[in-house]
Each structure stands twice: as C-alpha cells, then as structure tokens.
Design a protein around this motif. Sequence first.
Motif, PDB file in Angstrom:
ATOM      1  N   UNK B  97      62.331  -6.608 -80.781  1.00  0.00           N
ATOM      2  CA  UNK B  97      61.030  -7.146 -81.228  1.00  0.00           C
ATOM      3  C   UNK B  97      59.980  -6.032 -81.288  1.00  0.00           C
ATOM      4  N   UNK B  98      59.981  -5.144 -80.295  1.00  0.00           N
ATOM      5  CA  UNK B  98      59.034  -4.024 -80.313  1.00  0.00           C
ATOM      6  C   UNK B  98      59.279  -3.120 -81.521  1.00  0.00           C
ATOM      7  N   UNK B  99      60.557  -2.877 -81.828  1.00  0.00           N
ATOM      8  CA  UNK B  99      60.883  -2.049 -83.003  1.00  0.00           C
ATOM      9  C   UNK B  99      60.374  -2.720 -84.274  1.00  0.00           C
ATOM     10  N   UNK B 100      60.497  -4.044 -84.334  1.00  0.00           N
ATOM     11  CA  UNK B 100      60.029  -4.766 -85.525  1.00  0.00           C
ATOM     12  C   UNK B 100      58.519  -4.633 -85.659  1.00  0.00           C
ATOM     13  N   UNK B 101      57.803  -4.810 -84.555  1.00  0.00           N
ATOM     14  CA  UNK B 101      56.342  -4.686 -84.613  1.00  0.00           C
ATOM     15  C   UNK B 101      55.936  -3.270 -85.025  1.00  0.00           C
ATOM     16  N   UNK B 102      56.644  -2.263 -84.500  1.00  0.00           N
ATOM     17  CA  UNK B 102      56.335  -0.870 -84.869  1.00  0.00           C
ATOM     18  C   UNK B 102      56.625  -0.632 -86.349  1.00  0.00           C
ATOM     19  N   UNK B 103      57.711  -1.235 -86.824  1.00  0.00           N
ATOM     20  CA  UNK B 103      58.093  -1.111 -88.248  1.00  0.00           C
ATOM     21  C   UNK B 103      56.986  -1.651 -89.159  1.00  0.00           C
ATOM     22  N   UNK B 104      56.381  -2.761 -88.771  1.00  0.00           N
ATOM     23  CA  UNK B 104      55.274  -3.300 -89.570  1.00  0.00           C
ATOM     24  C   UNK B 104      54.008  -2.465 -89.364  1.00  0.00           C
ATOM     25  N   UNK B 105      53.675  -2.174 -88.115  1.00  0.00           N
ATOM     26  CA  UNK B 105      52.424  -1.461 -87.791  1.00  0.00           C
ATOM     27  C   UNK B 105      52.403  -0.060 -88.386  1.00  0.00           C
ATOM     28  N   UNK B 106      53.555   0.635 -88.330  1.00  0.00           N
ATOM     29  CA  UNK B 106      53.609   2.019 -88.827  1.00  0.00           C
ATOM     30  C   UNK B 106      53.780   2.089 -90.340  1.00  0.00           C
ATOM     31  N   UNK B 107      53.772   0.928 -90.981  1.00  0.00           N
ATOM     32  CA  UNK B 107      53.879   0.873 -92.448  1.00  0.00           C
ATOM     33  C   UNK B 107      55.070   1.696 -92.946  1.00  0.00           C
ATOM     34  N   UNK B 108      56.250   1.378 -92.422  1.00  0.00           N
ATOM     35  CA  UNK B 108      57.490   1.961 -92.958  1.00  0.00           C
ATOM     36  C   UNK B 108      57.523   1.701 -94.464  1.00  0.00           C
ATOM     37  N   UNK B 109      57.044   0.517 -94.863  1.00  0.00           N
ATOM     38  CA  UNK B 109      56.752   0.241 -96.274  1.00  0.00           C
ATOM     39  C   UNK B 109      55.230   0.168 -96.415  1.00  0.00           C
ATOM     40  N   UNK B 110      54.717   0.655 -97.534  1.00  0.00           N
ATOM     41  CA  UNK B 110      53.256   0.756 -97.683  1.00  0.00           C
ATOM     42  C   UNK B 110      52.554  -0.579 -97.479  1.00  0.00           C
ATOM     43  N   UNK B 111      53.203  -1.670 -97.880  1.00  0.00           N
ATOM     44  CA  UNK B 111      52.562  -2.988 -97.807  1.00  0.00           C
ATOM     45  C   UNK B 111      53.012  -3.806 -96.606  1.00  0.00           C
ATOM     46  N   UNK B 112      53.444  -3.165 -95.535  1.00  0.00           N
ATOM     47  CA  UNK B 112      53.936  -3.914 -94.377  1.00  0.00           C
ATOM     48  C   UNK B 112      55.359  -4.380 -94.600  1.00  0.00           C
ATOM     49  N   UNK B 113      55.767  -5.448 -93.927  1.00  0.00           N
ATOM     50  CA  UNK B 113      57.172  -5.869 -94.024  1.00  0.00           C
ATOM     51  C   UNK B 113      57.552  -6.196 -95.470  1.00  0.00           C
ATOM     52  N   UNK B 114      58.508  -5.438 -95.984  1.00  0.00           N
ATOM     53  CA  UNK B 114      59.005  -5.636 -97.356  1.00  0.00           C
ATOM     54  C   UNK B 114      59.508  -7.059 -97.555  1.00  0.00           C
ATOM     55  N   UNK B 115      60.203  -7.594 -96.556  1.00  0.00           N
ATOM     56  CA  UNK B 115      60.879  -8.881 -96.734  1.00  0.00           C
ATOM     57  C   UNK B 115      59.919 -10.057 -96.630  1.00  0.00           C
ATOM     58  N   UNK B 116      58.868  -9.890 -95.834  1.00  0.00           N
ATOM     59  CA  UNK B 116      57.823 -10.918 -95.802  1.00  0.00           C
ATOM     60  C   UNK B 116      57.166 -11.022 -97.177  1.00  0.00           C
ATOM     61  N   UNK B 117      56.775  -9.869 -97.722  1.00  0.00           N
ATOM     62  CA  UNK B 117      56.054  -9.847 -99.000  1.00  0.00           C
ATOM     63  C   UNK B 117      56.911 -10.415-100.131  1.00  0.00           C
ATOM     64  N   UNK B 118      58.161  -9.983-100.194  1.00  0.00           N
ATOM     65  CA  UNK B 118      58.969 -10.347-101.360  1.00  0.00           C
ATOM     66  C   UNK B 118      59.573 -11.755-101.226  1.00  0.00           C
ATOM     67  N   UNK B 119      59.862 -12.186 -99.988  1.00  0.00           N
ATOM     68  CA  UNK B 119      60.368 -13.558 -99.823  1.00  0.00           C
ATOM     69  C   UNK B 119      59.260 -14.546-100.172  1.00  0.00           C
ATOM     70  N   UNK B 120      58.012 -14.254 -99.748  1.00  0.00           N
ATOM     71  CA  UNK B 120      56.902 -15.151-100.089  1.00  0.00           C
ATOM     72  C   UNK B 120      56.708 -15.194-101.605  1.00  0.00           C
ATOM     73  N   UNK B 121      56.997 -14.090-102.264  1.00  0.00           N
ATOM     74  CA  UNK B 121      56.849 -14.029-103.725  1.00  0.00           C
ATOM     75  C   UNK B 121      57.912 -14.877-104.433  1.00  0.00           C
TER      76      UNK B 121
END
Lengths: 212, 212
Positions: B97-121
């Motif tokens: 869970x900590x790795x996931x939060x860091x992945x979003x916070x550190x903007x591994x993808x410019x727009x935050x979690x890639x899968x959140x953005x594209x699944x919502x789309x």
Amino acid sequence: MAVEASTDGRIQRGNETRRAVLSRAMDVASVEGLGALSVGRLASDLGLSKSGVFAVFGSKAELQLATIRAAQATFRRAVVSPIEEREPGLRTLRILCDCWLAYSRDRVFAGGCFFFATAAEFDAQPGVIRDALAAADHAWRALLTGQLRAARARGELREESDLELVSFALYGLLETANAQALLHDDPGRYEVASRAIDRLLRAEAADPALLG
Amino acid sequence: MAVEASTDGRIQRGNETRRAVLSRAMDVASVEGLGALSVGRLASDLGLSKSGVFAVFGSKAELQLATIRAAQATFRRAVVSPIEEREPGLRTLRILCDCWLAYSRDRVFAGGCFFFATAAEFDAQPGVIRDALAAADHAWRALLTGQLRAARARGELREESDLELVSFALYGLLETANAQALLHDDPGRYEVASRAIDRLLRAEAADPALLG
C-alpha cells in the motif's frame, strides 16, 4: 403585447433548447467525458440547428461549465434531497450512502457517477473546469463530514473516532463501488460496498443498535 | 553481413521509436486520457515522422493497447517489484500500500495513477480497451486479495475479518488518495490515506503489533 408574447416565445424556446442540450450533455460527459462535448455534436445528436445551440452556449467551456452545474442539480435531487428533512446523524448518513449507491446503480447519468468520470478526466488539467469539479467535490465531502459532525454532537460516535478518516473511507467505498461496477459490469459491487459501509459505521458507532 | 547489420539497425531504430512513443503515450493518457492518443500527435510531440510511428503502431487501438501493456509493466516495477521477494502477509500488504501511495504521489505517470484515469474514461464504453483495463484491474485486486489470504493462512487476521470487504476498502482508500490529491492539488491526502490504511489493518489484525 404582441412584442412581449414574441419575446416570451423566444425565451421559452431558449429554455427548452437549454434543457434538452444539458440533459444530453450530462449523459455524454458521464460516458465519454467533458472533452467529448461540442455544440456541433450535441446539436446533431438532438436534431437541433447548430446556430440555435450556439445562441444558448457561446463556447465549449461555457457548455462544459453549464453541464457541471446541471449535473450538480441532478445529483442534489437524486442523492441529497431524500435526506434534507431528516435529523443529521449516523442513521441519516447511512441513508445518504444508500442514496448515493442507488444514484450510481440506477444510472441517473448514463455513465454512472458524473463527478467520478469527469474529475478523473480533468484532475491533472488545471483550469476553470477542474476548479468547478473541485468545488463540487468539496461540497460533497462537506456533506459527508457534516453528517459525521452531527453524529458526534449527538454522542453517536465512539470517542476515538476520527471524522476525517471515516469521511475519507466512506467516500472511497462509494467511489469504488461505482468504478468497479462499471468497469466489470458487476452490480454485485454495490452490495459489497453496502456491507463495507455497514461494517465501518458499526465499528465507529457508540451503540451499533443506532444503525438498526 | 552488411544486410544483417542493416536489419539489426532497423530493428533497433524500431525498438527505440517504440519505447519513446510508449513513454510519451503513457504520460499523455494519464493526463488527458487514452482518447487523446494518436499516431500523428505523438509523432509531432516527439519530433518523429508520422510514417515512422505508423510503421510501429498501425492503428489507434493498437497504440492504446500497447500503452496499457507498457503502463502495466511500469506499474509492476514501481509498486509490485519492491515486495516480490518478501513473505506475503499483513506487513507486506502494508508495504504494498505504501508503494502504491508513493507511485501516485511521485507521479510515476504525469497524471497520477494511469489505471484510475483510463478506467474512469472507458468504464462505460464496452470494447477491447475496457477489457484490457478490466484485466489490469483484476490483476491488482488479486494481488491485494492474495496478500490478505496469506495473512489469514498465517493467522495474522481476526477470525471475523472479511477478506473481500478489507480488500475493497483498501482499494478505495488508495484510489481516493490519488483522486483527491490530484483534483485538489493536495498531497496531504496521501497522509490521510496512510493513516486510514493503518487504522483499517490494525482493526483487522489478530495482533496489531504485527504492523510495528
């Protein structure tokens, strides 16, 4: 008199166009995103003249902002109005969550929660659209938190309950129900969310019997 | 020999083009959505010839699916690989869970979690894109649930813990941190999520000391 009647007619037609366009725009945005809205596309979807729609919505941004305001009004009617006359507190909060799940499950908007879809679309794109969506999100979070504050004032919560964490968790359970039900075409996710909400609220309640 | 060298050169250039395009495509999709991907736009962003990019990705759907696969590999490196050599269970779940939060916070993808953005789309648009995103989501949920199952097998959870509800709640806390941090430009939401995760896991742990 004739002039007044004619003005009234123009205003009425303008209002009808406005209502028809916004109704269609809310559905399109919930499925394809606010980026998919354009005066030309909506006019064509509805068999209206492009110039007639342009007379009501002068720009794409104006159309997008009007669609967000219309969606807020629809959301309030579906989710908030059923609890407006109730005493705030834990039981009302539970009803509010049920109304939210029904709002997503019954597809009040064709693509599920309008605000989930459009916030995910614009959350990394600063500007007036994101500002409007952030304000709508803020109002929804304030409503959840307000019910929790009322519950605390009425002595319905355990001493150690952290309202910010409970509010955050409830928000997450609702959004996740919407996200997973849509992505996996699985209405069973609303049932999982409902059980998770029940478990969370009972764990935080001073007396779980309050929740029936 | 000269022919082989030339073939090798072409393959290498093709691979370089592929990597550059996918890297840019992941960032664009995380900010603007998979719908914003096109061979022409990416070629122009990267100063490549449109025909060169077309030779690698023949269609928009092919480009979108390749972008999803590349994002899954990036996600695995950022979030999953740090726990791969660890014994599964409650502590490893907390680290995940900590790795996931860091992945979003550190903007591994410019727009935050890639899968959140594209699944919502795409969640309300059935088809191969949604199927690919649903499969990625399923794999992530299976990873969370697998850690919880291991925790149960090791006797780390309370008897009455419901793995489906805990997994659903964790998923919601992570996604909500990403959604709210982006929408409100507020990295403080990761801290709230982290405290909520801690509270949830301690409440479900047979012995909270397991979590340090």
